[in-house]
Design a protein around this motif. Sequence first.
Motif, PDB file in Angstrom:
ATOM      1  N   MET A  94       8.781  12.490  10.747  1.00 39.56           N
ATOM      2  CA  MET A  94       7.919  12.865  12.107  1.00 39.56           C
ATOM      3  C   MET A  94       8.274  12.529  13.134  1.00 39.56           C
ATOM      4  SD  MET A  94       5.098  14.041  10.662  1.00 39.56           S
ATOM      5  CE  MET A  94       4.497  14.184  12.282  1.00 39.56           C
ATOM      6  N   PHE A  95       9.395  11.385  13.334  1.00 46.88           N
ATOM      7  CA  PHE A  95       9.713  10.823  14.863  1.00 46.88           C
ATOM      8  C   PHE A  95      10.950  10.895  14.981  1.00 46.88           C
ATOM      9  CE2 PHE A  95       5.701   8.351  12.953  1.00 46.88           C
ATOM     10  CZ  PHE A  95       4.967   8.957  13.641  1.00 46.88           C
ATOM     11  N   GLY A  96      12.010  10.857  13.829  1.00 47.57           N
ATOM     12  CA  GLY A  96      13.460  10.794  13.967  1.00 47.57           C
ATOM     13  C   GLY A  96      13.985   9.580  14.210  1.00 47.57           C
ATOM     14  N   TRP A  97      15.178   9.295  14.628  1.00 45.36           N
ATOM     15  CA  TRP A  97      15.879   7.977  14.670  1.00 45.36           C
ATOM     16  C   TRP A  97      15.458   7.117  15.590  1.00 45.36           C
ATOM     17  CZ3 TRP A  97      18.952   7.122  10.757  1.00 45.36           C
ATOM     18  CH2 TRP A  97      19.861   8.246  10.179  1.00 45.36           C
ATOM     19  N   SER A  98      14.444   7.494  16.612  1.00 42.80           N
ATOM     20  CA  SER A  98      13.909   6.729  17.624  1.00 42.80           C
ATOM     21  C   SER A  98      12.977   5.730  16.767  1.00 42.80           C
ATOM     22  CB  SER A  98      13.079   7.476  18.555  1.00 42.80           C
ATOM     23  OG  SER A  98      12.156   8.129  18.213  1.00 42.80           O
ATOM     24  N   SER A  99      12.561   6.013  15.740  1.00 45.72           N
ATOM     25  CA  SER A  99      11.516   5.111  14.834  1.00 45.72           C
ATOM     26  C   SER A  99      12.305   4.188  14.156  1.00 45.72           C
ATOM     27  CB  SER A  99      10.618   6.039  14.108  1.00 45.72           C
ATOM     28  OG  SER A  99      10.977   6.707  13.190  1.00 45.72           O
ATOM     29  N   LEU A 100      13.699   4.399  13.750  1.00 43.92           N
ATOM     30  CA  LEU A 100      13.983   3.257  12.868  1.00 43.92           C
ATOM     31  C   LEU A 100      14.136   1.854  13.336  1.00 43.92           C
ATOM     32  CD1 LEU A 100      15.863   3.037  10.269  1.00 43.92           C
ATOM     33  CD2 LEU A 100      18.039   3.562  11.579  1.00 43.92           C
ATOM     34  N   PRO A 101      14.394   1.549  14.677  1.00 45.00           N
ATOM     35  CA  PRO A 101      14.261   0.366  14.841  1.00 45.00           C
ATOM     36  C   PRO A 101      13.065  -0.310  14.555  1.00 45.00           C
ATOM     37  CG  PRO A 101      15.629   1.470  16.558  1.00 45.00           C
ATOM     38  CD  PRO A 101      14.899   2.476  15.682  1.00 45.00           C
ATOM     39  N   TYR A 102      11.770   0.361  15.086  1.00 48.05           N
ATOM     40  CA  TYR A 102      10.550   0.026  14.954  1.00 48.05           C
ATOM     41  C   TYR A 102      10.185  -0.307  13.291  1.00 48.05           C
ATOM     42  CZ  TYR A 102      10.874   1.658  19.738  1.00 48.05           C
ATOM     43  OH  TYR A 102      11.248   1.615  20.901  1.00 48.05           O
ATOM     44  N   LEU A 103      10.532   0.572  12.576  1.00 48.40           N
ATOM     45  CA  LEU A 103      10.544   0.368  11.138  1.00 48.40           C
ATOM     46  C   LEU A 103      11.035  -0.863  10.442  1.00 48.40           C
ATOM     47  CD1 LEU A 103       8.998   1.561   8.675  1.00 48.40           C
ATOM     48  CD2 LEU A 103      11.467   2.704   8.060  1.00 48.40           C
ATOM     49  N   LEU A 159       0.684  -1.176  -0.001  1.00 46.94           N
ATOM     50  CA  LEU A 159      -0.043  -0.044  -0.002  1.00 46.94           C
ATOM     51  C   LEU A 159       1.039   1.339  -0.100  1.00 46.94           C
ATOM     52  CD1 LEU A 159      -2.741  -1.118   2.536  1.00 46.94           C
ATOM     53  CD2 LEU A 159      -2.846  -1.120   0.125  1.00 46.94           C
ATOM     54  N   LEU A 160       2.160   1.027   0.612  1.00 43.57           N
ATOM     55  CA  LEU A 160       2.949   2.489   0.623  1.00 43.57           C
ATOM     56  C   LEU A 160       4.319   1.642   0.146  1.00 43.57           C
ATOM     57  CD1 LEU A 160       2.135   4.467   3.429  1.00 43.57           C
ATOM     58  CD2 LEU A 160       1.850   4.990   1.168  1.00 43.57           C
ATOM     59  N   PRO A 161       5.238   2.376  -0.507  1.00 42.44           N
ATOM     60  CA  PRO A 161       6.656   1.873  -0.760  1.00 42.44           C
ATOM     61  C   PRO A 161       7.545   2.085   0.446  1.00 42.44           C
ATOM     62  CG  PRO A 161       6.152   4.225  -2.013  1.00 42.44           C
ATOM     63  CD  PRO A 161       5.034   3.581  -1.171  1.00 42.44           C
ATOM     64  N   THR A 162       8.466   1.346   0.770  1.00 41.86           N
ATOM     65  CA  THR A 162       9.331   1.458   1.937  1.00 41.86           C
ATOM     66  C   THR A 162       9.934   2.867   2.091  1.00 41.86           C
ATOM     67  OG1 THR A 162      11.269   0.208   0.641  1.00 41.86           O
ATOM     68  CG2 THR A 162       9.663  -1.151   2.085  1.00 41.86           C
ATOM     69  N   THR A 163      10.501   3.256   0.945  1.00 43.19           N
ATOM     70  CA  THR A 163      11.272   4.544   0.750  1.00 43.19           C
ATOM     71  C   THR A 163      10.444   5.745   1.400  1.00 43.19           C
ATOM     72  OG1 THR A 163      12.665   3.986  -0.943  1.00 43.19           O
ATOM     73  CG2 THR A 163      12.487   6.478  -0.426  1.00 43.19           C
ATOM     74  N   PHE A 164       9.288   5.862   0.861  1.00 44.07           N
ATOM     75  CA  PHE A 164       8.097   6.937   1.298  1.00 44.07           C
ATOM     76  C   PHE A 164       7.896   6.686   2.979  1.00 44.07           C
ATOM     77  CE2 PHE A 164       3.951   8.350   2.368  1.00 44.07           C
ATOM     78  CZ  PHE A 164       3.748   9.595   1.707  1.00 44.07           C
ATOM     79  N   LEU A 165       7.707   5.595   3.257  1.00 42.37           N
ATOM     80  CA  LEU A 165       7.226   5.334   4.712  1.00 42.37           C
ATOM     81  C   LEU A 165       8.695   5.815   5.501  1.00 42.37           C
ATOM     82  CD1 LEU A 165       5.004   4.659   6.546  1.00 42.37           C
ATOM     83  CD2 LEU A 165       5.775   2.134   6.446  1.00 42.37           C
ATOM     84  N   SER A 166       9.863   5.546   5.117  1.00 41.57           N
ATOM     85  CA  SER A 166      11.289   5.873   5.717  1.00 41.57           C
ATOM     86  C   SER A 166      11.335   7.253   5.873  1.00 41.57           C
ATOM     87  CB  SER A 166      12.402   5.118   5.155  1.00 41.57           C
ATOM     88  OG  SER A 166      12.000   3.902   5.111  1.00 41.57           O
ATOM     89  N   VAL A 167      10.876   7.996   4.730  1.00 48.29           N
ATOM     90  CA  VAL A 167      11.218   9.411   4.783  1.00 48.29           C
ATOM     91  C   VAL A 167      10.226   9.939   5.675  1.00 48.29           C
ATOM     92  CG1 VAL A 167      10.722  11.403   3.368  1.00 48.29           C
ATOM     93  CG2 VAL A 167      12.063   9.369   2.359  1.00 48.29           C
ATOM     94  N   LEU A 168       8.894   9.438   5.614  1.00 47.02           N
ATOM     95  CA  LEU A 168       7.870  10.019   6.612  1.00 47.02           C
ATOM     96  C   LEU A 168       8.160   9.725   8.011  1.00 47.02           C
ATOM     97  CD1 LEU A 168       4.775  11.224   6.850  1.00 47.02           C
ATOM     98  CD2 LEU A 168       4.202   9.074   6.500  1.00 47.02           C
TER      99      LEU A 168
END
Length: 242
Positions: A89-98, A76-85
């Motif tokens: 929005m959340f900064g590096w803290s969201s990287l492990p969860y992504l 439904l969404l590309p990984t690059t788009f979701l990574s940029v978003l």
Amino acid sequence: MNKKPSIFKRFKQIYSENPSIFWAIVWVSLMPSIGSLIVLQWFYSKGNDFILFDLEHPLSLVLYITGSTLLMGFALLPTTFLSVLSGFMFGWSSLPYLIVGYTLASIIGYSLGTKMGHNSLEILLQQYPKAADLIRHKRKRMGWLVAFVRLSPVIPFALSNILFALLKAGLKNVIWAGLWGMLPRTILAFFTGIVADSLYQALKRKEENWQLLLIGLLFLLSAWGIYRFFTNGSSSAYRKSS
């Protein structure tokens, strides 16, 4: 001398015997772009609502991981788009969860591709025994192919899941090798979102020279790895099939 059926006729045969894989390829080719446009419009009208979305809260964290898993897993969404978003929005803290999200998404995409793929690749390669033998010969090294395909900035995540399923790359390879292949491009997309003053600027992706250089290097490394995978030792496989 019998003439080999054209690739077009092979795809037509695949569609007649297994139309689900055809529509799956159409879906993963078109839907991520459509989804990006929808989310982008929604974000600009409702984006302020994310101010209250705190990933330190357990419920928000579960929603983020679940949402990213489903959005990527069902193309439904590309990984690059979701990574940029996420970076914006959340900064590096969201990287492990992504990372957790796209690992789970890989499982979903690969599993769906396996169920829909059936013998589509075998049908396509019926008149190409050398190519079929080459793929069988490389079966134990599929992890390398998964890693280099994931590394490529130009091969879509969802489309590669179907490719891995058709090649029977193995779920373990898709999870583990895919994880390391995805990390460089994910981190780069995250950084793009973090340093951007606005989401629009981030998605325009006007990178600095060093970022463009890195994208080019990732592309070249991916292309080299895929080429080496199919050519290294292929001559012996061809001799065996002759």
